[in-house]
Design a protein around this motif. Structure first.
Motif, short mmCIF file in Angstrom:
data_model
loop_
_atom_site.label_atom_id
_atom_site.label_comp_id
_atom_site.label_asym_id
_atom_site.label_seq_id
_atom_site.Cartn_x
_atom_site.Cartn_y
_atom_site.Cartn_z
N LEU A 158 0.84 -1.19 0.00
CA LEU A 158 0.00 0.00 0.00
C LEU A 158 0.88 1.24 0.00
O LEU A 158 1.90 1.29 0.70
N SER A 159 0.49 2.21 -0.77
CA SER A 159 1.20 3.48 -0.82
C SER A 159 0.32 4.55 -0.19
O SER A 159 -0.89 4.56 -0.40
N THR A 160 0.94 5.40 0.58
CA THR A 160 0.19 6.53 1.13
C THR A 160 0.62 7.79 0.41
O THR A 160 1.72 7.88 -0.12
N ILE A 161 -0.25 8.75 0.41
CA ILE A 161 0.04 10.03 -0.22
C ILE A 161 0.61 10.96 0.82
O ILE A 161 0.05 11.12 1.90
N LYS A 162 1.73 11.56 0.53
CA LYS A 162 2.31 12.58 1.39
C LYS A 162 1.78 13.92 0.94
O LYS A 162 1.74 14.23 -0.25
N TRP A 163 1.33 14.71 1.91
CA TRP A 163 0.75 16.01 1.62
C TRP A 163 1.77 17.11 1.87
O TRP A 163 2.50 17.07 2.85
N SER A 164 1.78 18.10 1.00
CA SER A 164 2.61 19.28 1.24
C SER A 164 1.83 20.24 2.14
O SER A 164 0.61 20.09 2.32
N ILE A 165 2.51 21.23 2.65
CA ILE A 165 1.83 22.23 3.47
C ILE A 165 0.79 22.96 2.62
O ILE A 165 -0.32 23.25 3.09
N TYR B 75 -2.24 20.79 2.25
CA TYR B 75 -2.94 20.77 3.55
C TYR B 75 -3.78 22.03 3.71
O TYR B 75 -4.95 21.97 4.11
N HIS B 76 -3.21 23.18 3.38
CA HIS B 76 -3.96 24.45 3.49
C HIS B 76 -5.15 24.45 2.55
O HIS B 76 -6.23 24.95 2.91
N GLN B 77 -4.98 23.90 1.35
CA GLN B 77 -6.11 23.84 0.41
C GLN B 77 -7.22 22.94 0.94
O GLN B 77 -8.40 23.26 0.81
N ILE B 78 -6.84 21.82 1.53
CA ILE B 78 -7.84 20.91 2.10
C ILE B 78 -8.59 21.62 3.24
O ILE B 78 -9.82 21.52 3.34
N ILE B 79 -7.86 22.35 4.07
CA ILE B 79 -8.49 23.09 5.17
C ILE B 79 -9.48 24.12 4.61
O ILE B 79 -10.59 24.26 5.12
N GLN B 80 -9.08 24.82 3.55
CA GLN B 80 -9.94 25.85 2.98
C GLN B 80 -11.24 25.29 2.42
O GLN B 80 -12.25 25.99 2.39
N THR B 81 -11.23 24.04 2.01
CA THR B 81 -12.47 23.45 1.49
C THR B 81 -13.48 23.18 2.59
O THR B 81 -14.66 22.96 2.31
N LEU C 248 1.88 16.14 10.04
CA LEU C 248 3.16 15.69 10.59
C LEU C 248 3.90 14.90 9.54
O LEU C 248 3.45 13.83 9.12
N ALA C 249 5.01 15.45 9.08
CA ALA C 249 5.86 14.80 8.07
C ALA C 249 5.03 14.37 6.85
O ALA C 249 5.18 13.28 6.33
N GLY C 250 4.15 15.26 6.41
CA GLY C 250 3.37 15.01 5.20
C GLY C 250 2.14 14.15 5.40
O GLY C 250 1.44 13.84 4.44
N GLU C 251 1.83 13.77 6.63
CA GLU C 251 0.65 12.96 6.91
C GLU C 251 -0.32 13.74 7.77
O GLU C 251 0.08 14.38 8.75
N ILE C 252 -1.60 13.67 7.42
CA ILE C 252 -2.63 14.33 8.22
C ILE C 252 -2.99 13.37 9.35
O ILE C 252 -3.45 12.26 9.12
N VAL C 253 -2.72 13.83 10.57
CA VAL C 253 -2.86 12.98 11.75
C VAL C 253 -3.94 13.56 12.66
O VAL C 253 -3.94 14.76 12.96
#
Length: 183
Positions: free
Chosen positions: A3-10, A13-19, A30-35
């Motif tokens: 399984l591969s996970t997607i690493k998110w950039s800052i 992350y900000h775009q996801i928050i804005q939605t 944390l280190a590209g993962e939303i925790v």
């Protein structure tokens, strides 16, 4: 199957928050993962809040004590430490959260989050060059002070239950350990 996970950039992350997608969830990057962050139990909330108030009065206008607010780190992390003692840059923080160069030290209070705070966050803070990381172990009533970041580790560790400490950024200040671990 791997399984591969997607690493998110800052920025991601900000775009996801804005939605608004994460509005009802307490999360941090944390280190590209939303925790997901665990809920604060009453002792955690009490001690971190009391210590935050104490440090705010002690430091005055020398520093801003930011309680449970994001800091932006270059290792694709935007954690929300319980307390971040940062430069008082005023309106500059309208355009960005504190960066490592703005941070004097961070404090995490750990009970249910002890494993995450003593491993994942420890490495993230060291790698970002945060000069001092204080971890309050609520299970043992100890203050663990990490200093001298070197790669993903700190070169110095002190475990304290009583006495006093002077933060690196303000060596003229003396903070009773009890003001931090038992408010």
């Amino acid at each position: 199957m791997v399984l591969s996970t997607i690493k998110w950039s800052i920025e991601d992350y900000h775009q996801i928050i804005q939605t608004g997608l994460l509005d009802d969830r307490a999360v941090e990057l944390l280190a590209g993962e939303i925790v997901e962050m665990p809920r604060e139990d009453p002792p955690h909330a009490y001690f971190s809040s009391e210590a935050g108030e104490y440090l705010t009065h002690l430091l005055g206008d020398r520093a801003l004590v930011s309680q449970a607010k994001p800091i932006t780190l270059p290792n694709q992390s935007e954690p929300e430490p319980d307390l971040a003692i940062v430069q008082p840059l005023g309106r500059e923080y309208l355009s960005h959260h504190p960066y490592p160069e703005n941070i004097f030290w961070v404090i995490e209070y750990a009970n249910t989050s002890l494993e995450k705070d003593s491993t994942i966050k420890y490495h993230i803070y060291a790698e970002a060059g945060i000069p001092e990381y204080w971890l309050v172990n609520l299970q043992t009533a100890e203050l663990i002070v990490y200093r001298q970041p070197r790669g993903q580790d700190y070169g110095s560790k002190m475990t304290l239950k009583d006495g006093e400490i002077s933060p690196l950024a303000f060596p003229d200040l003396t903070i009773p350990i009890q003001a931090i671990i038992s408010a």
